[in-house]
Write a protein that holds these residues in place. Structure first.
Motif, PDB file in Angstrom:
ATOM      1  N   VAL A 208       0.857  -1.186   0.000  1.00  0.00           N
ATOM      2  CA  VAL A 208       0.000   0.000   0.000  1.00  0.00           C
ATOM      3  C   VAL A 208       0.893   1.235   0.000  1.00  0.00           C
ATOM      4  O   VAL A 208       1.793   1.349   0.838  1.00  0.00           O
ATOM      5  N   TRP A 216       0.133   5.483   7.883  1.00  0.00           N
ATOM      6  CA  TRP A 216      -0.226   4.080   8.074  1.00  0.00           C
ATOM      7  C   TRP A 216       0.106   3.737   9.518  1.00  0.00           C
ATOM      8  O   TRP A 216       1.242   3.932   9.966  1.00  0.00           O
ATOM      9  N   SER A 228      -4.681  -0.101  10.489  1.00  0.00           N
ATOM     10  CA  SER A 228      -4.745   0.209   9.054  1.00  0.00           C
ATOM     11  C   SER A 228      -4.973  -1.028   8.203  1.00  0.00           C
ATOM     12  O   SER A 228      -5.646  -0.963   7.165  1.00  0.00           O
ATOM     13  N   VAL A 232      -8.037  -1.525   5.128  1.00  0.00           N
ATOM     14  CA  VAL A 232      -7.296  -1.289   3.892  1.00  0.00           C
ATOM     15  C   VAL A 232      -8.197  -1.115   2.674  1.00  0.00           C
ATOM     16  O   VAL A 232      -7.785  -0.540   1.662  1.00  0.00           O
ATOM     17  N   TYR A 233      -9.459  -1.551   2.753  1.00  0.00           N
ATOM     18  CA  TYR A 233     -10.352  -1.431   1.606  1.00  0.00           C
ATOM     19  C   TYR A 233     -11.274  -0.215   1.697  1.00  0.00           C
ATOM     20  O   TYR A 233     -12.202  -0.074   0.908  1.00  0.00           O
ATOM     21  N   GLU A 235     -11.946   4.114   1.772  1.00  0.00           N
ATOM     22  CA  GLU A 235     -11.609   5.162   0.799  1.00  0.00           C
ATOM     23  C   GLU A 235     -10.200   5.709   0.972  1.00  0.00           C
ATOM     24  O   GLU A 235      -9.650   6.336   0.070  1.00  0.00           O
ATOM     25  N   GLN A 237      -7.613   3.671   1.974  1.00  0.00           N
ATOM     26  CA  GLN A 237      -6.741   2.483   1.967  1.00  0.00           C
ATOM     27  C   GLN A 237      -6.204   2.154   3.357  1.00  0.00           C
ATOM     28  O   GLN A 237      -5.097   1.649   3.501  1.00  0.00           O
TER      29      GLN A 237
END
Length: 270
Positions: A208, A216, A228, A232-233, A235, A237
């Motif tokens: 990422v 992060w 985090s 991760v999915y 808006e 990440q």
């Protein structure tokens, strides 16, 4: 007779004037004594309370605040385990007025929208009590009504983070991190359970690339932290905006047996 009466009158008048002068002097003296007397404690108490509240507001807003650790996601660095006494930590707000968070820093931040889906307000449904709670929050007597979280910064804007190398370590821009604070993590056994085996290790994620102005973050208790990686999915990440950071966790103040500083090591190899 007339002269005597006149003299008597003059003497009487002089006595009256002298008496009046003494009376006025006594009044002035009495008034001066009253003015010199210290004001009653009960009259000064509201002023003292108001000054204390204003100072507390300024301190909490611009300098630092105490937060309670409610979960075990930062074990063993910060205690928040079920059944134990959660740590209370000092979060100072000055450092990040002159610079951004760095990898290794432990930060408290307001959870972005996707991090707060299961958050429920701590405020009373009673309007009067809720107002009192909001006022108490301003001066630090009541926790703020927001989803405040604590994690460690792993990577900053523009860096690419992933896991894992062949030893199960987190990589930032391809370089492994030195993370002495992590003692609880998912199993990673080279040749048995890695990021390439059929039964993939729970450590694995990414890569990422962190957007500029974001961070992060991960918990020190890697096997029990919705950080985090968990988001991760969304808006962003899984990253959090630097603007959401409230401050840097610097010191454990309670319980007394846990007094001490919170380590912020340089985790990225130079």
């Amino acid at each position: 007779m007339n002269d005597g009466d006149s003299a008597g009158k003059h003497r009487a008048g002089g006595a009256d004037e002298e008496t009046a002068g003494n009376s006025q002097a006594e009044k002035e003296s009495s008034q001066a004594e009253k003015e010199k007397k210290p004001r009653s404690f009960w009259r000064e108490l509201p002023i003292l309370i108001l000054v204390a509240l204003v100072l507390s507001f300024l301190l909490q807003t611009f300098i630092g605040r105490v937060y309670l650790i409610p979960s075990e996601s930062m074990e063993p660095t910060l205690h928040g385990c079920p059944g134990c006494t959660g740590d209370r930590i000092v979060v100072e707000k000055i450092s990040y007025r002159f610079g951004d968070p760095q990898p290794g820093d432990v930060v408290v931040f307001r959870g972005p929208e996707s991090w707060s889906e299961n958050y429920t307000s701590r405020r009373s449904s009673n309007a009067v009590i809720r107002g009192a709670q909001e006022l108490g929050s301003l001066v630090g007597l009541v926790p703020p009504d927001e989803n405040d979280l604590v994690k460690r910064v792993i990577a900053t804007g523009g860096q690419t983070v992933e896991c894992c190398d062949d030893q199960g370590r987190v990589l930032v821009d391809g370089e492994p991190l030195t993370e002495p604070y992590v003692t609880m993590d998912y199993p990673f056994t080279p040749g048995v359970q890695t990021c390439d085996t059929a039964l993939k290790s729970g450590r694995c994620f990414g890569p990422v690339t962190v957007p500029e102005g974001n961070l992060w973050v991960m918990g020190d208790n890697r096997s029990n932290s919705a950080d985090s990686r968990f988001h991760v999915y969304d808006e962003l990440q899984g990253t959090i905006p630097v603007d959401n950071v409230i401050g840097k966790a610097t010191f454990i103040v309670l319980p007394p047996t846990r007094w001490g500083t919170i380590s912020s090591p340089d985790i990225q190899q130079q």
